[in-house]
Scaffold this motif. Sequence first.
Motif, short mmCIF file in Angstrom:
data_model
loop_
_atom_site.label_atom_id
_atom_site.label_comp_id
_atom_site.label_asym_id
_atom_site.label_seq_id
_atom_site.Cartn_x
_atom_site.Cartn_y
_atom_site.Cartn_z
N PRO A 229 27.19 33.44 93.65
CA PRO A 229 28.73 32.21 93.60
C PRO A 229 28.85 32.70 95.24
CG PRO A 229 29.36 33.52 91.82
CD PRO A 229 27.98 34.75 92.58
N SER A 230 28.71 33.12 96.13
CA SER A 230 29.44 33.73 97.82
C SER A 230 27.97 33.03 98.57
CB SER A 230 29.48 34.11 97.89
OG SER A 230 30.48 34.70 97.31
N ASN A 231 27.10 33.16 97.93
CA ASN A 231 25.56 32.14 98.20
C ASN A 231 25.36 30.58 98.23
OD1 ASN A 231 23.48 34.44 99.79
ND2 ASN A 231 24.64 35.68 98.98
N MET A 232 26.21 30.69 96.93
CA MET A 232 26.01 29.21 96.87
C MET A 232 26.76 28.66 98.03
SD MET A 232 26.02 29.08 92.29
CE MET A 232 24.84 29.18 91.70
N PHE A 233 28.50 29.46 97.60
CA PHE A 233 29.03 28.50 98.91
C PHE A 233 28.38 28.59 99.99
CE2 PHE A 233 33.96 29.30 99.79
CZ PHE A 233 33.98 27.84 100.25
N LEU A 234 28.12 29.27 100.06
CA LEU A 234 27.03 29.41 101.91
C LEU A 234 26.35 28.39 101.75
CD1 LEU A 234 25.09 32.75 103.77
CD2 LEU A 234 24.53 30.55 103.77
N VAL A 235 25.68 27.92 101.62
CA VAL A 235 24.59 26.95 101.29
C VAL A 235 25.79 25.32 101.45
CG1 VAL A 235 23.45 24.90 99.88
CG2 VAL A 235 22.93 27.53 99.76
N VAL A 236 26.46 25.53 100.85
CA VAL A 236 27.14 24.18 101.00
C VAL A 236 27.80 24.06 101.96
CG1 VAL A 236 29.27 23.17 100.14
CG2 VAL A 236 28.51 23.83 98.44
N VAL A 237 28.39 25.48 103.41
CA VAL A 237 29.61 25.45 103.41
C VAL A 237 28.29 25.17 104.71
CG1 VAL A 237 30.01 27.00 105.33
CG2 VAL A 237 31.31 26.76 103.27
N MET A 238 26.81 26.21 105.36
CA MET A 238 25.47 24.80 105.57
C MET A 238 25.13 23.37 106.20
SD MET A 238 25.57 27.43 107.16
CE MET A 238 26.66 27.79 107.43
N PHE A 248 30.58 16.85 116.28
CA PHE A 248 32.04 17.17 117.58
C PHE A 248 30.45 18.04 118.31
CE2 PHE A 248 34.17 16.31 113.74
CZ PHE A 248 34.77 15.16 114.01
N TYR A 249 29.66 18.91 117.84
CA TYR A 249 28.60 19.45 118.92
C TYR A 249 27.32 18.68 119.15
CZ TYR A 249 32.77 22.65 117.69
OH TYR A 249 34.20 22.59 117.03
N PRO A 250 26.99 18.10 119.36
CA PRO A 250 25.64 16.94 119.22
C PRO A 250 24.26 17.69 120.48
CG PRO A 250 26.98 16.01 120.48
CD PRO A 250 28.01 16.60 120.13
N ALA A 251 25.34 17.76 121.69
CA ALA A 251 23.82 19.05 121.97
C ALA A 251 23.72 20.21 121.77
CB ALA A 251 24.56 18.53 123.59
N ASP A 252 24.38 20.30 120.68
CA ASP A 252 24.34 22.29 120.26
C ASP A 252 23.14 21.92 119.58
OD1 ASP A 252 24.52 24.50 119.87
OD2 ASP A 252 27.06 24.61 119.39
N GLN A 253 21.88 22.43 119.88
CA GLN A 253 21.14 21.86 118.98
C GLN A 253 20.66 23.37 117.98
OE1 GLN A 253 18.48 19.14 118.04
NE2 GLN A 253 20.17 18.52 118.58
N GLU A 254 20.87 24.34 119.15
CA GLU A 254 20.96 25.46 118.63
C GLU A 254 21.64 25.82 116.59
OE1 GLU A 254 22.33 30.41 119.34
OE2 GLU A 254 22.28 29.30 120.75
N LEU A 255 22.48 25.44 116.93
CA LEU A 255 23.78 25.38 116.12
C LEU A 255 23.34 24.46 114.87
CD1 LEU A 255 26.19 26.24 114.53
CD2 LEU A 255 27.26 24.11 115.51
N LEU A 256 22.53 23.72 114.79
CA LEU A 256 22.14 22.64 114.33
C LEU A 256 21.05 23.46 113.63
CD1 LEU A 256 22.70 19.74 113.33
CD2 LEU A 256 20.89 18.92 114.25
N GLN A 257 20.09 23.54 114.68
CA GLN A 257 19.22 24.38 113.27
C GLN A 257 19.62 26.05 113.06
OE1 GLN A 257 16.16 24.90 116.89
NE2 GLN A 257 16.02 22.94 117.85
N ALA A 258 19.77 26.59 113.19
CA ALA A 258 19.98 27.51 112.92
C ALA A 258 20.64 27.77 111.95
CB ALA A 258 21.46 28.90 114.06
N SER A 259 21.52 26.81 111.25
CA SER A 259 22.48 25.93 110.05
C SER A 259 21.80 25.89 108.81
CB SER A 259 23.62 25.12 110.31
OG SER A 259 22.93 24.11 110.90
N ALA A 260 20.56 25.15 109.17
CA ALA A 260 19.32 24.09 108.40
C ALA A 260 18.35 25.24 108.00
CB ALA A 260 18.81 22.69 108.78
N LYS A 261 18.58 25.72 109.06
CA LYS A 261 17.68 26.72 108.38
C LYS A 261 17.64 28.22 107.55
CE LYS A 261 14.40 30.99 110.61
NZ LYS A 261 14.48 31.74 110.17
N LEU A 262 18.76 28.97 108.17
CA LEU A 262 19.40 29.35 106.91
C LEU A 262 19.80 28.57 105.68
CD1 LEU A 262 20.99 32.35 106.45
CD2 LEU A 262 23.21 30.95 107.69
N ARG A 263 20.69 27.56 105.69
CA ARG A 263 20.92 26.62 104.40
C ARG A 263 19.37 26.80 103.32
NH1 ARG A 263 20.01 23.06 100.92
NH2 ARG A 263 21.48 22.01 100.16
#
Length: 434
Positions: A229-238, A248-263
């Motif tokens: 269940p916590s991993n399910m929540f993690l998916v939603v939060v990503m 709010f952080y459009p220049a932060d491509q690292e955040l965008l890519q890392a969150s998508a990959k983790l999800r």
Amino acid sequence: MTKKVPASFNKWIDKVKNTFPENEKLHRMFEKCFINTYTTTLQETEEGLPFVITGDIPAMWLRDSTSQIRPYLIVAEEDEEMATLIENLVKLQTKCILHDPYANAFNKSANGEGFQQDKTAMTDLVWERKYEIDSLCYPVQLAYLLWKSTNHTGHFTEEFNQALHKIIEVFKTEQNHTEKSPYRFERENVRQSDTLNNNGKGTDVSYTGMSWSGFRPSDDACMYGYLVPSNMFLVVVMDYVKEIALAFYPADQELLQASAKLREEVAAGIETYAKQPHPYYGDVYAYEVDGTGRKLFMDDANVPSLLAAPYLGFCEKNDASYQATRKLILSRENPYFVEGSVLTGIGSPHTPDHYVWPIALSIEGLTAETEAEKQAILEMLIAGDGETDYMHEGVNASNPAEFTRDWFAWSNAMFSEFVLSLCDVYVKGSPLSK
């Protein structure tokens, strides 16, 4: 000394009274439960930020503080002071995460209170350092829903950006817990559920793509490391992180890519390792797995739970695997499903046998598909207050006069959210509001 309740609360108290004009006990219970967090658990740090205690413990849990305050997002839509209070709570939660992303509960100041004797990297600001995935998910959820409810964006600071990176870093590290994690936790002379075995590392796991959690949202130790269940929540939060990053952080491509990959990796891990055909129910989700084939089929009352998957936004209420899982966990095949003469629902190993948790009943009501089921759950919640007008942690299913915790702010908040849903009132931007 209790705080005076803002007049903005009255709209929602009156809404319940008008929706259920004949139910005076419900009127009384809703009002007391709805204002409970505001009047009894709100304190202030030296910096002037809101510090939300759990009630009977003078510490702030990242999970509980979010859940306790969440119904007030509805108030905050029209109350600027409430919106600012919640924004400042997110700022405090952000500071806590940056201080120690593995901690679940914090002191109001660096006073050294709490479980300082635990064998882990404690600091004076940390009350308890039981690592739980949901502790890092809830503040992101609150930040996102505050934005959607009120258009407040002052909490999306550089510090919040740093916290998002820290959260993803921890989640990625814990995908390879056995090989890479620095986290250890041991508590001496306690029951097994309050400590981790294997010299503080917990039971060994194999890679699945999911992220490891030491403890459940009950603060009980996981049997197997991948808490589904916590991993399910993690998916939603990503998904929330992606939307926040783009806005709010459009220049932060690292955040965008890392969150998508983790999800993507976690979602694939859930489908591959946590789902299994059941001979009667169909494809169901396990509560915990370890990646080697061992699976635990149960559900616990605390959120995130399997029962709460649509509430959290992982799936729709009519999803086939969710419905199959729901049938299993609301049956005797779930060892923590309780049938009493007054209450029937899900309990927890955290409380005595034959105790149902009102939190789980509220979640069951919020995720129910029929009005008849919702009404039956409402009647149980009203009958289960032990004549106190408050929700509790666990309640004897055959004798509601026996319960744990005289009042429990998280449970009161969940009850409030369920009752408001019966009035067709939801937190804006939340999954069930759509």
